[in-house]
Scaffold this active site. Structure first.
Site, PDB file in Angstrom:
ATOM      1  N   HIS A  50       0.843  -1.192   0.000  1.00 53.30           N
ATOM      2  CA  HIS A  50       0.000   0.000   0.000  1.00 53.30           C
ATOM      3  C   HIS A  50       0.886   1.253   0.000  1.00 53.30           C
ATOM      4  CE1 HIS A  50       0.565  -0.959   4.373  1.00 53.30           C
ATOM      5  NE2 HIS A  50       1.007   0.274   4.306  1.00 53.30           N
TER       6      HIS A  50
HETATM    7  C1  T46 Z   1       3.000   0.620   6.900  1.00 56.65           C
HETATM    8  C2  T46 Z   1       3.665  -0.664   7.249  1.00 56.65           C
HETATM    9  C3  T46 Z   1       5.131  -0.511   7.475  1.00 56.65           C
HETATM   10  C4  T46 Z   1      -4.652  -0.328  13.114  1.00 56.65           C
HETATM   11  O1  T46 Z   1      -5.794  -0.548  13.568  1.00 56.65           O
HETATM   12  N1  T46 Z   1      -3.864   0.654  13.649  1.00 56.65           N
HETATM   13  C5  T46 Z   1      -2.620   0.925  13.196  1.00 56.65           C
HETATM   14  O2  T46 Z   1      -1.938   1.827  13.712  1.00 56.65           O
HETATM   15  C6  T46 Z   1      -2.121   0.156  12.080  1.00 56.65           C
HETATM   16  C7  T46 Z   1      -0.723   0.411  11.526  1.00 56.65           C
HETATM   17  C8  T46 Z   1      -2.915  -0.821  11.552  1.00 56.65           C
HETATM   18  N2  T46 Z   1      -4.151  -1.053  12.058  1.00 56.65           N
HETATM   19  C9  T46 Z   1      -4.957  -2.147  11.513  1.00 56.65           C
HETATM   20  C10 T46 Z   1      -5.339  -2.023  10.037  1.00 56.65           C
HETATM   21  C11 T46 Z   1      -5.447  -3.454   9.594  1.00 56.65           C
HETATM   22  O3  T46 Z   1      -6.751  -3.940   9.889  1.00 56.65           O
HETATM   23  O4  T46 Z   1      -4.187  -3.349  11.597  1.00 56.65           O
HETATM   24  C12 T46 Z   1      -4.442  -4.196  10.496  1.00 56.65           C
HETATM   25  C13 T46 Z   1      -3.137  -4.552   9.767  1.00 56.65           C
HETATM   26  O5  T46 Z   1      -2.652  -3.363   9.120  1.00 56.65           O
HETATM   27  P1  T46 Z   1      -1.884  -3.436   7.727  1.00 56.65           P
HETATM   28  O6  T46 Z   1      -2.406  -4.551   6.913  1.00 56.65           O
HETATM   29  O7  T46 Z   1      -1.940  -2.067   7.120  1.00 56.65           O
HETATM   30  O8  T46 Z   1      -0.401  -3.796   8.221  1.00 56.65           O
HETATM   31  P2  T46 Z   1       0.947  -3.753   7.385  1.00 56.65           P
HETATM   32  O9  T46 Z   1       1.994  -4.353   8.239  1.00 56.65           O
HETATM   33  O10 T46 Z   1       0.768  -4.308   6.020  1.00 56.65           O
HETATM   34  O11 T46 Z   1       1.258  -2.180   7.219  1.00 56.65           O
HETATM   35  C14 T46 Z   1       1.656  -1.447   8.348  1.00 56.65           C
HETATM   36  C15 T46 Z   1       1.027  -0.050   8.310  1.00 56.65           C
HETATM   37  O12 T46 Z   1      -0.406  -0.176   8.176  1.00 56.65           O
HETATM   38  C16 T46 Z   1       1.537   0.781   7.178  1.00 56.65           C
HETATM   39  O13 T46 Z   1       1.208   2.131   7.399  1.00 56.65           O
HETATM   40  O14 T46 Z   1       3.584   1.476   6.275  1.00 56.65           O
HETATM   41  O15 T46 Z   1       3.067  -1.323   8.381  1.00 56.65           O
END
Ligand code: T46
Length: 133
Positions: A50
């Protein structure tokens, strides 16, 4: 020109080990509003996939290592992150994918904004259209 910037974090070394710190000063060009960390990452897991419309982040490999692939719509670059005294500043509008996490790795992220799902672009074609506008 590089897509992201590797910042050398202030580290105090003595016989007891190292202490690395980050504070809201000139090294960061944003105020930290949120901190999160990735841990207990299964073998071959991939994260990211993303970009953010506004969010800026500093990504630090607290422990272990991983690769972070970045694409700003015009060029791409992969960073190998393994040094906890170096943080990768990733600006907004940069697509990121993280993979090759080593066993036990921990990734700390300092973010410029609160969590806001509307800030995410989670489709690569949509991201390319967004940055080409
Ligand atoms: C990024 C990379 C390095 C939350 O509820 N609060 C939060 O602060 C974050 C970061 C995520 N979430 C929720 C959103 C999704 O339902 O946690 C779940 C997993 O998030 P995501 O799939 O976006 O996780 P990553 O590891 O793919 O990405 C994260 C960050 O979202 C993103 O900003 O740059 O780590």
């Amino acid at each position: 020109m590089s897509i992201a910037k590797l910042l050398n974090l202030k580290t105090i070394q003595d016989s007891r080990g190292n202490l690395t710190f980050i504070q809201n000063d000139s090294i960061l060009n944003f105020e930290i509003k949120r901190v999160y960390y990735l841990h207990d990452i299964p073998f071959k897991s991939e994260r990211g996939g993303h970009a953010h419309k506004n969010l800026q982040q500093l990504i630090i490999p607290l422990s272990g290592s991983f690769n972070i692939y970045l694409n700003n719509g015009f060029s791409e670059e992969t960073f190998f992150m393994s040094d906890p005294t170096k943080g990768l500043f990733v600006n907004n509008l940069v697509w990121r994918e993280m993979r090759n996490f080593s066993s036990g790795s921990v990734c700390l992220v300092l973010a410029s904004e609160l969590y806001y799902e509307e800030d995410y672009i989670r489709d690569f074609d949509e991201f390319i259209k967004y940055v080409s506008k």
